[in-house]
Scaffold this active site. Structure first.
Site, PDB file in Angstrom:
ATOM      1  N   LYS A  88       0.852  -1.206   0.000  1.00  0.00           N
ATOM      2  CA  LYS A  88       0.000   0.000   0.000  1.00  0.00           C
ATOM      3  C   LYS A  88       0.882   1.248   0.000  1.00  0.00           C
ATOM      4  O   LYS A  88       2.035   1.216   0.441  1.00  0.00           O
ATOM      5  CB  LYS A  88      -0.935   0.041   1.217  1.00  0.00           C
ATOM      6  CG  LYS A  88      -0.264   0.186   2.593  1.00  0.00           C
ATOM      7  CD  LYS A  88      -0.015   1.623   3.029  1.00  0.00           C
ATOM      8  CE  LYS A  88       0.821   1.676   4.306  1.00  0.00           C
ATOM      9  NZ  LYS A  88       1.706   2.715   4.533  1.00  0.00           N
ATOM     10  N   PRO A  90       9.722  -4.236  -0.410  1.00  0.00           N
ATOM     11  CA  PRO A  90      10.851  -3.974   0.479  1.00  0.00           C
ATOM     12  C   PRO A  90      10.408  -3.973   1.946  1.00  0.00           C
ATOM     13  O   PRO A  90       9.290  -3.550   2.262  1.00  0.00           O
ATOM     14  CB  PRO A  90      11.330  -2.589   0.062  1.00  0.00           C
ATOM     15  CG  PRO A  90      10.694  -2.298  -1.233  1.00  0.00           C
ATOM     16  CD  PRO A  90       9.481  -3.154  -1.370  1.00  0.00           C
ATOM     17  N   VAL A  91      11.299  -4.461   2.798  1.00  0.00           N
ATOM     18  CA  VAL A  91      10.984  -4.601   4.228  1.00  0.00           C
ATOM     19  C   VAL A  91      11.240  -3.277   4.956  1.00  0.00           C
ATOM     20  O   VAL A  91      12.197  -2.560   4.640  1.00  0.00           O
ATOM     21  CB  VAL A  91      11.852  -5.733   4.840  1.00  0.00           C
ATOM     22  CG1 VAL A  91      11.652  -5.830   6.342  1.00  0.00           C
ATOM     23  CG2 VAL A  91      11.519  -7.062   4.168  1.00  0.00           C
ATOM     24  N   ALA A  92      10.398  -2.982   5.932  1.00  0.00           N
ATOM     25  CA  ALA A  92      10.508  -1.760   6.751  1.00  0.00           C
ATOM     26  C   ALA A  92      10.648  -0.531   5.852  1.00  0.00           C
ATOM     27  O   ALA A  92      11.590   0.245   5.962  1.00  0.00           O
ATOM     28  CB  ALA A  92      11.685  -1.870   7.718  1.00  0.00           C
ATOM     29  N   ALA A  93       9.710  -0.379   4.967  1.00  0.00           N
ATOM     30  CA  ALA A  93       9.818   0.653   3.937  1.00  0.00           C
ATOM     31  C   ALA A  93       8.639   1.613   3.913  1.00  0.00           C
ATOM     32  O   ALA A  93       8.602   2.526   3.111  1.00  0.00           O
ATOM     33  CB  ALA A  93       9.943  -0.019   2.574  1.00  0.00           C
ATOM     34  N   GLY A  94       7.628   1.387   4.770  1.00  0.00           N
ATOM     35  CA  GLY A  94       6.435   2.231   4.740  1.00  0.00           C
ATOM     36  C   GLY A  94       5.410   1.746   3.729  1.00  0.00           C
ATOM     37  O   GLY A  94       4.501   2.472   3.337  1.00  0.00           O
ATOM     38  N   ASP A 130      -2.437  -1.805  10.407  1.00  0.00           N
ATOM     39  CA  ASP A 130      -2.667  -1.745   8.955  1.00  0.00           C
ATOM     40  C   ASP A 130      -3.289  -3.027   8.399  1.00  0.00           C
ATOM     41  O   ASP A 130      -3.650  -3.077   7.223  1.00  0.00           O
ATOM     42  CB  ASP A 130      -1.329  -1.541   8.212  1.00  0.00           C
ATOM     43  CG  ASP A 130      -0.860  -0.098   8.248  1.00  0.00           C
ATOM     44  OD1 ASP A 130      -1.667   0.780   8.592  1.00  0.00           O
ATOM     45  OD2 ASP A 130       0.312   0.139   7.918  1.00  0.00           O
ATOM     46  N   SER A 138       2.252  -6.387   7.108  1.00  0.00           N
ATOM     47  CA  SER A 138       0.804  -6.361   7.358  1.00  0.00           C
ATOM     48  C   SER A 138       0.048  -7.030   6.220  1.00  0.00           C
ATOM     49  O   SER A 138      -0.942  -7.744   6.443  1.00  0.00           O
ATOM     50  CB  SER A 138       0.299  -4.920   7.486  1.00  0.00           C
ATOM     51  OG  SER A 138       0.985  -4.252   8.505  1.00  0.00           O
ATOM     52  N   GLY A 189       4.378  -4.144   3.999  1.00  0.00           N
ATOM     53  CA  GLY A 189       4.659  -5.497   3.513  1.00  0.00           C
ATOM     54  C   GLY A 189       4.269  -6.578   4.512  1.00  0.00           C
ATOM     55  O   GLY A 189       3.567  -7.535   4.160  1.00  0.00           O
TER      56      GLY A 189
HETATM   57  P1  ATP Z   1       4.151  -0.278   7.795  1.00  0.00           P
HETATM   58  O1  ATP Z   1       4.029   0.479   6.519  1.00  0.00           O
HETATM   59  O2  ATP Z   1       2.890  -1.066   8.158  1.00  0.00           O
HETATM   60  O3  ATP Z   1       4.721   0.494   8.931  1.00  0.00           O
HETATM   61  P2  ATP Z   1       6.581  -1.379   6.853  1.00  0.00           P
HETATM   62  O4  ATP Z   1       6.433  -1.582   5.385  1.00  0.00           O
HETATM   63  O5  ATP Z   1       7.271  -0.123   7.244  1.00  0.00           O
HETATM   64  O6  ATP Z   1       5.166  -1.459   7.523  1.00  0.00           O
HETATM   65  P3  ATP Z   1       7.343  -4.134   7.206  1.00  0.00           P
HETATM   66  O7  ATP Z   1       7.946  -4.433   5.877  1.00  0.00           O
HETATM   67  O8  ATP Z   1       6.008  -4.680   7.488  1.00  0.00           O
HETATM   68  O9  ATP Z   1       7.357  -2.563   7.493  1.00  0.00           O
HETATM   69  O10 ATP Z   1       8.422  -4.632   8.298  1.00  0.00           O
HETATM   70  C1  ATP Z   1       8.552  -4.076   9.566  1.00  0.00           C
HETATM   71  C2  ATP Z   1       9.222  -5.077  10.481  1.00  0.00           C
HETATM   72  O11 ATP Z   1       8.387  -6.225  10.621  1.00  0.00           O
HETATM   73  C3  ATP Z   1      10.562  -5.574   9.987  1.00  0.00           C
HETATM   74  O12 ATP Z   1      11.543  -5.185  10.908  1.00  0.00           O
HETATM   75  C4  ATP Z   1      10.452  -7.085   9.901  1.00  0.00           C
HETATM   76  O13 ATP Z   1      11.512  -7.778  10.535  1.00  0.00           O
HETATM   77  C5  ATP Z   1       9.149  -7.436  10.613  1.00  0.00           C
HETATM   78  N1  ATP Z   1       8.364  -8.455   9.878  1.00  0.00           N
HETATM   79  C6  ATP Z   1       7.653  -9.426  10.429  1.00  0.00           C
HETATM   80  N2  ATP Z   1       7.033 -10.183   9.516  1.00  0.00           N
HETATM   81  C7  ATP Z   1       7.350  -9.668   8.316  1.00  0.00           C
HETATM   82  C8  ATP Z   1       7.012 -10.018   6.982  1.00  0.00           C
HETATM   83  N3  ATP Z   1       6.227 -11.066   6.695  1.00  0.00           N
HETATM   84  N4  ATP Z   1       7.502  -9.243   5.999  1.00  0.00           N
HETATM   85  C9  ATP Z   1       8.281  -8.163   6.289  1.00  0.00           C
HETATM   86  N5  ATP Z   1       8.650  -7.812   7.526  1.00  0.00           N
HETATM   87  C10 ATP Z   1       8.192  -8.534   8.539  1.00  0.00           C
END
Ligand code: ATP
Length: 298
Positions: free
Chosen positions: A11, A95-99, A137, A104, A102
């Site tokens: 999203k 991408p992980v922890a990117a806003g 989320d 969620s 992912g």
């Molecule tokens: P949001 O936009 O909801 O704040 P985000 O995109 O910033 O989320 P995520 O990619 O969901 O962040 O990851 C945040 C943290 O969640 C990471 O540090 C990761 O280790 C942990 N995590 C747990 N499960 C997952 C998963 N299935 N995919 C990605 N990260 C995950």
């Protein structure tokens, strides 16, 4: 059916406003959420052996309850006393922890997938009630499409769909903690709040340019100041035809909204060549359709 293939989509926030800080430490938010066609692939299989196992293409992700996909599966297994277990094969592209929500979205896809795989007969509303226990989320990631999210992000109202457009997502190579951003957010009388109601009116009128002219994210006041590369990326996107360029969630991903795919592609290659971001993706909005759960498309 003992195996399901699912898509967990990312999203972006077309608008993100923080209206106050709550006593429980959370913030009150008003956000316009939009699902995009950048997705993680999840294959969910019922197993005879008990418990939840996961395999992912990213070695650094947790494989226990720290992974939201595992936690989601376990939640339903425990509540419904499901016999046997599940195997989750998770291929991450978001991408992980990117806003980009992912984790969620993975949790949301697993909840919806388990509901189908084990014939639990839960409605979308009932899945959303379980989803919020995993993250604010998650209910939106179950619903998808264009929506207003209020409260901590879990009070959802579907909105008119975003008009067709092309979306470029760029994630600079840096780690931004959501906690850092919210603890450093200072809301003062000078804070410029995005016009969320104006954006809703533009969506109703099918006015993409109007919508883009009102895009804004109050969290940029923290993240952009700490990481100027975010401003550089926004500037490059606008120079190459983006109607709007802004940070998604607490960052550090930046997205640009374009009318023409060729402009988005050009902006992506400039950003790559100039070293601003290695992760770049040209994508488009996902249209959810009547709020029904269509998980061939998850
Ligand atoms: P949001 O936009 O909801 O704040 P985000 O995109 O910033 O989320 P995520 O990619 O969901 O962040 O990851 C945040 C943290 O969640 C990471 O540090 C990761 O280790 C942990 N995590 C747990 N499960 C997952 C998963 N299935 N995919 C990605 N990260 C995950």
């Amino acid at each position: 059916m003992r195996q399901l293939n699912l898509r967990a989509m990312a999203k972006i926030n077309l608008g993100l406003d923080v209206t106050g800080r709550r006593e429980d430490g959370y913030h009150d938010l008003r956000m316009i959420m939009q699902t995009v066609r950048l997705f993680d692939s999840i294959s969910l299989s019922a197993t005879r052996s008990e418990g939840v196992r996961i395999r992912t293409n990213l070695g650094f992700l947790p494989t226990d309850d720290g992974n939201l996909a595992v936690k989601a599966a376990r939640l339903l297994i425990e509540e419904f006393g499901i016999e046997g277990g599940v195997f989750i094969d998770l291929k991450k592209k978001i991408p992980v922890a990117a806003g980009l929500a992912g984790g969620s979205s993975d949790a949301a896809a697993v909840l919806v997938g388990m509901n189908r795989l084990f014939h639990l007969q839960l409605t979308q509303e009932q899945l959303r009630e379980r989803g919020v226990k995993l993250g604010a989320d998650v209910p939106y990631c179950i619903m998808r499409g264009t929506a207003l999210a209020e409260g901590i992000g879990d009070i959802l109202t579907p909105l008119a769909s975003i008009p067709p457009c092309v979306i470029l997502i760029a994630k600079p190579d840096l780690h931004v903690s959501t906690r850092f951003v919210y603890t450093h957010l200072e809301l003062t009388e000078q804070t410029v709040h995005p016009d969320i109601d104006g954006q809703i009116r533009c969506l109703e009128a099918g006015d993409l340019r109007g919508l883009c002219s009102l895009c804004g994210n109050v969290l940029e006041t923290v993240t952009e100041q700490a990481y100027p590369v975010i401003s550089d990326i926004k500037k490059r996107m606008k120079e190459h035809g983006a109607l709007a360029a802004m940070m998604s969630g607490s960052g550090p991903s930046v997205f640009g909204i374009f009318e023409k795919r060729e402009d988005a592609r050009k902006a992506a290659s400039v950003l790559r060549e100039d070293g601003y971001a290695r992760m770049l993706c040209v994508t488009e909005p996902f249209y959810a359709g009547n709020g029904r759960i269509q998980r061939e498309e998850v």
